[in-house]
Design a protein around this motif. Structure first.
Motif, PDB file in Angstrom:
ATOM      1  N   GLU A 181       0.861  -1.220   0.020  1.00 46.01           N
ATOM      2  CA  GLU A 181       0.203   0.377  -0.103  1.00 46.01           C
ATOM      3  C   GLU A 181       0.909   1.320   0.382  1.00 46.01           C
ATOM      4  O   GLU A 181       0.785   2.639   0.038  1.00 46.01           O
ATOM      5  N   THR A 182       2.250   1.074   0.294  1.00 44.41           N
ATOM      6  CA  THR A 182       2.823   2.465   0.329  1.00 44.41           C
ATOM      7  C   THR A 182       3.581   2.431  -0.667  1.00 44.41           C
ATOM      8  O   THR A 182       4.305   1.220  -1.267  1.00 44.41           O
ATOM      9  N   ASP A 183       4.586   3.482  -0.934  1.00 42.98           N
ATOM     10  CA  ASP A 183       5.438   3.343  -1.179  1.00 42.98           C
ATOM     11  C   ASP A 183       6.929   2.692  -1.453  1.00 42.98           C
ATOM     12  O   ASP A 183       7.154   1.828  -1.532  1.00 42.98           O
ATOM     13  N   LEU A 225       6.414  -0.753  -1.697  1.00 48.09           N
ATOM     14  CA  LEU A 225       6.696  -1.258  -3.091  1.00 48.09           C
ATOM     15  C   LEU A 225       8.332  -1.214  -3.621  1.00 48.09           C
ATOM     16  O   LEU A 225       8.527  -2.357  -4.330  1.00 48.09           O
ATOM     17  N   ASN A 281       5.691  -1.090 -11.352  1.00 45.15           N
ATOM     18  CA  ASN A 281       4.065  -0.281 -11.237  1.00 45.15           C
ATOM     19  C   ASN A 281       3.527  -0.620  -9.807  1.00 45.15           C
ATOM     20  O   ASN A 281       4.174  -1.312  -9.155  1.00 45.15           O
ATOM     21  N   ARG A 282       2.260   0.350 -10.236  1.00 44.38           N
ATOM     22  CA  ARG A 282       1.755   0.223  -9.090  1.00 44.38           C
ATOM     23  C   ARG A 282       0.882  -1.128  -8.265  1.00 44.38           C
ATOM     24  O   ARG A 282       0.813  -0.689  -7.292  1.00 44.38           O
ATOM     25  N   ASP A 283       0.724  -2.470  -8.884  1.00 43.66           N
ATOM     26  CA  ASP A 283      -0.615  -3.171  -8.573  1.00 43.66           C
ATOM     27  C   ASP A 283       0.949  -4.223  -9.154  1.00 43.66           C
ATOM     28  O   ASP A 283       0.239  -5.665  -8.627  1.00 43.66           O
ATOM     29  N   ARG A 297      -0.850   5.221   2.024  1.00 46.66           N
ATOM     30  CA  ARG A 297       0.029   6.213   1.294  1.00 46.66           C
ATOM     31  C   ARG A 297       0.403   7.333   0.735  1.00 46.66           C
ATOM     32  O   ARG A 297      -0.461   8.313   1.415  1.00 46.66           O
TER      33      ARG A 297
END
Lengths: 123, 95, 164, 211
Positions: free
Chosen positions: C101-103, C106, C125-127, C161
């Motif tokens: 959920e957070t940068d 990731l 990418n995000r997901d 986030r």
């Protein structure tokens, strides 16, 4: 105390030797593998395996001193910077239009484990 | 006993040099230089111990940081790390 | 403010460890330079959850321990490929699901993928993260999603986030 | 052979190979990468020679700044070097061989002091004074004259403080001047509408830069 020192000595010896060996193997892969993407994995062996083992061996040598802290900092920096640089490199290679040679295609999570034919060899 | 590590690092340096000279793409060279940098950091650490002067570690520390900055600068120069651009375009031509 | 203070203490600790000289004058210089760095960082507005993630302090070492073991295993796998016959290479690009959920989470996930030899994150990418895998074995190891779960655990549930 | 000698021989061999590679490659980007390796190797050699401060500088300047500057230059010029004429190359070869031969001959002179000889002028002139003023002598606890722990820093920042100040001012001014000149050029380019100053054009050109 004597025994502990002996164990520490041989342990650090083993770690240093193994680290040196991993560096050679990684560099050998760097030369042997075809194409940039596969070579990145070989470089990863140097960056993680080789570096961690050698630095750990040196830490055992220096014991509880300022040197150990510095070695830990070097390890810390390497572990944070090497994947970042690696990602920048992979991303750069991808954006430049170089596509990895692939031997199976698997886009989703589960498919594409079937064929295991030899890969194309352009090394 | 630091010899075991030192010999390994020196051989690895030579192999990385081969890759840097052989190329063939610029990215192979960047990769080789990056590995060369990591190996130099290790070599400097080991040399310090080999010569009984572990205070040399400061230089290894500086190198660990400069190597990273150098690699990022080079890639930034090539403008490939354009993180602002959407990744969707790249995604479509996934091989 | 707490974050700035913790950053100052962290910088000071690094400074003291690297310096090795403990005169009043030189330690004073160290204090001043650490203070200067904190002030500049505050002005640049990077002393936040992302720039100085102190909320991960306790969970991160546990994750690193697990990651260390993964690195050891994958190193072994790649060494076998390097020294083995050429047709052991099965390079492929796979898509790993990233449910962080957070940068920070990731980035941790992407860097962990790259840190374990045999898998390199190529596009983040995000997901999802596109990963170049060296062999079927390393690709399968990632596909189980264990690492994804563990990074999520490390960043903690309920974290939003960017910003508190 | 001592430890240092063996490491030095290996490192110097690689240094020579890198230099040959730099001279032979025509792709300037590859040359920049190799020059980074060159400076990494020379810094290692400096460490083995005990010149830690020089190695520090080489690390920061050689591997860091120089690479960036060379890349900046590459941005403004071509990425491929053109071969010089045959006569030019022959002339350069003669100069290089003569200079290298002369340097090599000089090392054979029996009057040359050995490496690290304590009786050379460099070791007997002002260096002992600097060392005495900086490093605590023997077991005596008396305070040293200059309160800086590092001898090289003592020389740079105390004994030759004004020199260092002048040098810093000169380099700072030169740096600002260069940035002003380059910055103007970039701003003008950005002002022109309908052009893509960065990004893809560069990228495509580099992608083709394989040899």
């Amino acid at each position: 105390m004597e025994i502990v020192n002996h164990i520490l000595f041989y342990a650090s010896w083993a770690l240093l030797a193994a680290g040196g060996l991993l560096c050679v193997i990684g560099a050998f892969g760097l030369v042997r593998f075809p194409e940039t993407y596969t070579r990145m994995h070989a470089a990863g062996v140097i960056d993680t395996g080789g570096a961690l083992l050698i630095l750990a061996g040196l830490m055992l040598q220096s014991g509880l001193t300022l040197e150990t802290v510095k070695l830990a900092l070097i390890m810390f920096f390497l572990l944070f910077t090497s994947p970042t640089a690696g990602y920048a490199l992979a991303r750069g290679t991808w954006s430049a239009g170089h596509r990895p040679i692939t031997h199976t295609r698997s886009d989703a999570r589960t498919d594409g484990h079937s064929d295991s034919a030899g890969m194309t060899d352009d090394g | 006993m630091f010899w075991a590590a030192m010999i390994g690092i020196l051989v690895a340096l030579a192999l990385a040099l081969v890759r840097a000279i052989a190329g063939p793409t610029v990215y192979d060279r960047i990769l080789a230089v990056n590995s060369f940098g990591t190996l130099t950091v290790l070599a400097l650490s080991v040399i310090g111990f080999l010569m009984g002067r572990p205070d040399f570690l400061d230089i290894a520390l500086v190198y660990a940081l400069i190597n990273f900055i150098g690699t990022i600068a080079v890639l930034k120069f090539l403008r490939y790390g354009d993180f602002a651009r959407a990744t969707q375009a790249d995604d479509n031509d996934l091989v | 403010m707490l974050r700035s203070f913790s950053m100052f203490m962290f910088l000071l600790a690094v400074w003291l460890l690297l310096s090795g000289h403990y005169d009043m004058l030189i330690v004073g210089f160290g204090l001043l330079s650490c203070l200067g760095v904190v002030l500049i960082a505050r002005r640049m507005d990077i002393v936040d959850r992302e720039g100085h993630p102190i909320h991960l302090t306790w969970r991160a070492p546990l994750y690193w321990l697990w990651l260390g073991w993964e690195i050891a295993k994958s190193n072994w796998a790649v060494i076998k490929v390097i020294l083995g016959p050429r047709n052991r290479l099965q390079p492929q690009v796979i898509r790993a699901t990233a449910s962080q959920e957070t940068d920070v989470g990731l980035v941790t996930f992407a860097n962990s993928i790259t840190l374990t030899p045999g898998t390199v994150s190529v596009l983040v990418n995000r997901d999802w993260i596109d990963v170049h895998a060296l062999t079927q074995e390393t690709a399968d190891g990632l596909m189980i999603g264990d690492m994804n779960q563990r990074v999520c655990q490390m960043e903690g549930t309920g974290a939003k986030r960017k910003g508190d | 052979m001592t430890v240092e000698e063996i490491i030095n021989i290996v490192l110097l061999t690689m240094l020579a190979l890198t230099a040959v590679g730099i001279a032979r490659l025509r792709n300037l980007f590859a040359v920049t990468m190799l020059s980074g390796i060159y400076s990494l190797l020379s810094a290692s050699i400096f460490v083995v020679l005990d010149a830690v401060d020089v190695a520090f500088t080489e690390a920061a300047v050689g591997a860091g700044i120089t690479t960036v500057l060379l890349l900046g230059t590459l941005m403004l010029t071509d990425r491929e070097a053109r071969d010089g004429s045959r006569a030019n190359r022959a002339g350069a070869m003669i100069v290089v061989v003569a200079l290298g031969g002369a340097l090599f001959y000089a090392t054979l002179d029996p009057m040359m002091p050995r490496f690290g000889d304590p009786r050379t002028p460099a070791q007997t002139h002002v260096a002992p004074q600097y060392l005495k003023d900086t490093v605590p002598q023997g077991s005596s606890k008396e305070p040293v004259k200059v309160g800086i722990p590092n001898v090289v820093t003592t020389v740079l920042a105390s004994y030759r403080g004004y020199d260092t100040l002048g040098e810093t001012v000169v380099i700072f001014t030169a740096g600002i001047a260069v940035l002003l000149l380059l910055g103007q050029r970039r701003r003008r380019r950005r002002d022109t509408p309908g052009q893509n100053p960065s990004g893809n054009k560069d990228a495509d050109r580099a992608a083709g830069a394989e040899d």
